[in-house]
Design a protein around this motif. Structure first.
Motif, short mmCIF file in Angstrom:
data_model
loop_
_atom_site.label_atom_id
_atom_site.label_comp_id
_atom_site.label_asym_id
_atom_site.label_seq_id
_atom_site.Cartn_x
_atom_site.Cartn_y
_atom_site.Cartn_z
N ASP A 111 68.13 22.45 31.88
CA ASP A 111 67.74 21.34 32.74
C ASP A 111 66.22 21.32 32.84
OD1 ASP A 111 67.58 19.30 34.50
OD2 ASP A 111 68.43 20.37 36.22
N HIS A 131 64.58 18.89 34.25
CA HIS A 131 64.16 18.00 35.34
C HIS A 131 63.19 18.74 36.26
CE1 HIS A 131 64.95 14.18 37.41
NE2 HIS A 131 64.71 14.84 38.52
N THR A 174 61.55 20.45 39.27
CA THR A 174 62.21 21.00 40.45
C THR A 174 61.21 21.78 41.28
OG1 THR A 174 64.31 21.19 39.23
CG2 THR A 174 64.10 22.46 41.27
N SER A 215 61.47 24.61 44.11
CA SER A 215 62.34 25.55 44.83
C SER A 215 61.54 26.18 45.96
CB SER A 215 62.86 26.63 43.88
OG SER A 215 63.60 26.06 42.83
N HIS A 217 65.65 12.99 44.71
CA HIS A 217 66.04 14.03 43.75
C HIS A 217 66.05 13.51 42.32
CE1 HIS A 217 67.11 17.05 46.78
NE2 HIS A 217 67.57 16.05 47.50
N VAL A 248 62.06 14.30 41.53
CA VAL A 248 61.83 15.75 41.60
C VAL A 248 62.92 16.35 42.48
CG1 VAL A 248 60.24 17.59 42.24
CG2 VAL A 248 59.34 15.44 41.36
N LYS A 249 63.59 17.36 41.98
CA LYS A 249 64.62 18.04 42.77
C LYS A 249 63.96 18.98 43.77
CE LYS A 249 68.25 18.05 39.24
NZ LYS A 249 69.13 18.91 38.41
N GLU A 304 65.04 22.13 45.99
CA GLU A 304 66.11 23.10 46.16
C GLU A 304 65.69 24.17 47.16
OE1 GLU A 304 67.09 24.68 42.36
OE2 GLU A 304 68.19 22.88 41.72
N ARG A 336 54.59 17.63 41.08
CA ARG A 336 55.64 17.76 40.07
C ARG A 336 56.21 16.43 39.63
NH1 ARG A 336 55.22 22.27 42.84
NH2 ARG A 336 55.88 24.26 41.95
#
Length: 709
Positions: free
Chosen positions: A493, A495, A497, A499, A523, A526-527, A529, A595
């Motif tokens: 993945d 994509h 992210t 975290s 999301h 940008v994810k 998490e 990001r």
């Protein structure tokens, strides 16, 4: 060599769809060959051959009788368990006890046991043989009484209401609420003669506090100070539901604000009376009547306007009219006739929970019933404690905490969460029992939610499978093999992210940060998490988790020990410390924006008008050339061009040539004429067309996430 063999049928009427073949012989060695026709076994031929002596002895010990039996496929399946009684076997088979007695003659033929209804069969093989003899199949299940025992509610529950003769008067619990920076903490500082507001980061309260104040009249009042910032709505809600009276602080210069209305709504949901304190009347130009009229528009009508809500104009900073506010509080408490039972088991609520680096897990508990003492065993949410130390709001040790008293409790085995109900239990064994039951309930709820998610996934998979199957059937013999190599089963993945790992000083602050992060809704760009969170300072385990997930550690009002800071730096882990919540949120937004993938945008360079089209020679061919005049900016030879005719775009592309008079040039400035030849030789311009010169530039992305403040 051959010896006689006696064959005879043993009819057993109590057996289901089975026949037994009994073979009696005086010989020592044998083999048999037979076939099964429906319900009976027929012997076609028997030949006897010599075998090993070990088998000879085994056959002799069996008493000259060999029995073969097996239930048919599709037979009824019954549940069995260890140490069943004869009656229990009969119950699962739905037959009488005599049937089990007869089956036991064959299943346990070498034993001298005399079976009765309540005889416990410890050998599980005998139980299985009885089920097989009865023509059924079996499965292993739990004992039914054990299932009932597991379902028994072992949770701790509040005691019934105390009789009126056991009730005693108690101090009121007052919650101070209102918008941020309206003077709530300053008011409490004035009432208890402290300066907590000077120690707060950013000038705002970020924790819920519980304080016991002794008024000049000698009476005691417990105050709950709640944050006014928009991020701490959960703390305000807990304060409203744990209080008797709400003091709504409204600044006379700002008037009614968003969190003011939210505080009014929470107080009404908790069904507690509201007393309005109009603060900052010492400022010039304030209008108290305007503030009261604004409150009236939202259903809070003060006594000065003919309503039933007490409103007191004060200045917490200058300590003006505080005695009037105190009198109003005492009057309201007397009208409510507040009482509680100081005896019996303790009940209360967790106001805040945190981890002290020196003393460990702590929680501020507001006692609502009973008297909390050292040695009491209490449970709250997922945590329980045997009280080792009790402290008041000033940090001094106390022997007991009667009703309506806030106390800091030390001795938690597992830390509770803010807002958890506190209940006293008889012993540590009982506390462990309650924790085990609650853990099982959480696991059951998790299994149910997981099962629901699995069902949704299965439904989606079945829908996709049916669509694919219908497509294959529709293609028939024209079905083709997919082109190209087969897709990889595991794909990385890529994509973008972010975290994060969150550590906070108290449970309420962590809860507020997590609530803010849950509002993130971009999301697809940008994810975001959350890999872990907790209360207390940064630990080595946090560094390891952050390194594994490439996460940023956000430490809110907690320290990162120097040794761990060096370890984090060597491991490539970023630790960011913040003590103001909106600055932490701004930092998260900056990391998200960094990001966001780069996007390309058009940058306008110039604009020209087409005056006339010319046909010029290019070798043996005639090519169209647009005679233009630059009217805005400048035209660049290697840029992109767009030709607009009316409202439509008729050409987009590059130039093949740009000339000024007879010279090839790279730039045409404003008010200069030029000849433009486009890459497409078939495209022709018309007088009046507009030529747009532009270029594509990379634009840094920025998140549009709005957390609400």
């Amino acid at each position: 060599m051959f010896r006689s063999v006696i064959l005879r049928w043993l009819p057993l009427k109590h057996l289901k769809n089975e026949s037994f073949l009994q073979i009696s012989e005086s010989g020592k060695d044998y083999t048999k060959k037979f076939w099964n026709t429906k319900r009976h076994i027929s012997v076609s031929s028997i030949s006897l051959k010599k075998r090993k002596s070990s088998e000879e002895k085994a056959i002799e010990n069996q008493g000259k009788r060999v029995i073969r039996y097996a239930p048919k496929a599709g037979s009824e399946v019954v549940g069995i368990w260890r140490n069943m009684t004869v009656q229990e076997i009969a119950n699962v088979l739905k037959k009488d006890v005599d049937h089990v007695y007869k089956a036991l003659e064959f299943a346990d033929k070498n034993s001298d046991t005399i079976y009765k209804k309540d005889t416990v069969i410890h050998n599980p093989q005998i139980i299985r043989d009885v089920i097989k003899i009865s023509g059924c199949r079996f499965k292993i299940v739990a004992r039914p009484d054990e299932e009932v025992e597991k379902e028994e509610n072992k949770d701790a529950v509040p005691a019934p209401p105390a009789p009126p003769e056991r009730l005693r008067p108690r101090p009121p619990v007052v919650c101070v609420m209102g918008h941020v920076d309206h003077g709530k903490t300053t008011l409490l500082d004035a009432l208890r003669d402290t300066s907590v507001v000077d120690t707060e980061f950013g000038g705002i309260t970020q924790h819920i506090g519980a304080f016991e104040v002794k008024l000049p009249s000698g009476e005691k009042v417990t105050f709950l100070d709640t944050p006014g910032h928009a991020a701490f709505s959960a703390m305000r809600s807990r304060g409203a539901h744990a209080t008797d009276i709400v003091v709504l602080v409204v600044a006379a210069d700002d008037g009614v604000m968003e969190q003011t209305l939210e505080s009014v709504r929470m107080a009404r949901e908790a069904d507690v009376p509201i007393l309005v304190a109009i603060n900052k009347i010492d400022k010039p130009g304030v209008n108290i009547d305007k503030t009261m009229r604004a409150l009236a528009q939202h259903g809070l009508v003060c006594e000065a306007l003919g309503g039933d809500v007490q409103a007191v104009a004060i200045s917490a900073l200058k300590r003006l009219h505080l005695d009037t506010l105190v009198e109003a509080l005492i009057l309201q408490a007397q009208l409510m006739d507040l009482k509680a039972d100081p005896g019996g088991y303790v009940e209360g609520v967790v106001i805040e929970a945190f981890v002290d680096p020196r003393t460990g897990k702590q929680a501020t508990v507001l006692v609502q019933r009973g008297t909390l003492r050292k040695g009491c065993v209490i449970v709250a949410g997922n945590g329980w404690a045997k009280v080792r130390v009790l402290q008041d709001s000033a940090g001094a040790s106390v022997l007991e905490a009667p009703p309506a008293t806030p106390a800091r409790v030390l001795g938690w085995r597992e830390m509770p969460s803010a807002g958890d109900r506190v209940l006293e239990v008889e012993s540590e064994k009982r506390a462990n029992e309650v924790m085990k039951w609650r853990h099982n309930q959480r696991m059951k709820e998790k299994q149910e939610s997981d099962q629901e998610a699995i069902s949704i996934k299965e439904s989606e998979h079945q829908t996709q499978y049916k669509q694919m199957l219908a497509q294959k059937r529709a293609m028939g013999r024209f079905r083709t093999r997919p082109d190209g190599p087969r897709q990889k089963m595991i794909q990385e993945d890529d994509h973008p992210t972010l975290s994060v790992l969150v550590k906070g000083d108290v449970d309420g602050s962590v809860e507020a940060i997590l609530d803010i992060l849950e509002t993130y809704d971009e999301h697809d760009r940008v994810k975001l998490e959350l890999v872990n969170y907790g209360v207390g300072q940064v630990t080595p385990n946090d560094i390891e988790v952050a390194q594994a997930f490439k996460a940023i550690i956000y430490a809110f009002n907690v320290e990162c020990p120097p040794a761990l800071a060096v370890e984090a730096r060597n491991s490539g882990v970023t630790v960011k410390r913040h003590n103001v919540i909106y600055k932490l949120v701004d930092d998260v937004k900056e990391e998200l924006s960094a990001r966001v993938p780069l996007t390309q945008d058009e940058e306008l360079l110039g604009e020209a008008n087409v005056l006339q089209e010319f046909q010029v020679s290019d070798g043996k061919k005639k090519v169209p050339v647009a005679g233009c005049r630059c009217v805005k900016g400048s035209l660049v030879r290697n840029a992109l061009y767009r030709v607009i005719r009316g409202q439509n775009v008729v050409f987009e592309g590059k130039l093949a040539s740009m000339k000024h008079l007879k010279d090839e040039v790279t730039t045409i400035k404003r008010d200069m004429e030029c000849g433009l030849r486009f890459e497409d030789p078939t495209f022709s311009v018309q007088p009046g067309d507009t030529v747009i010169c532009y270029k594509m530039v990379d634009v840094l992305g920025k998140t549009n996430w709005d957390p609400g403040f």
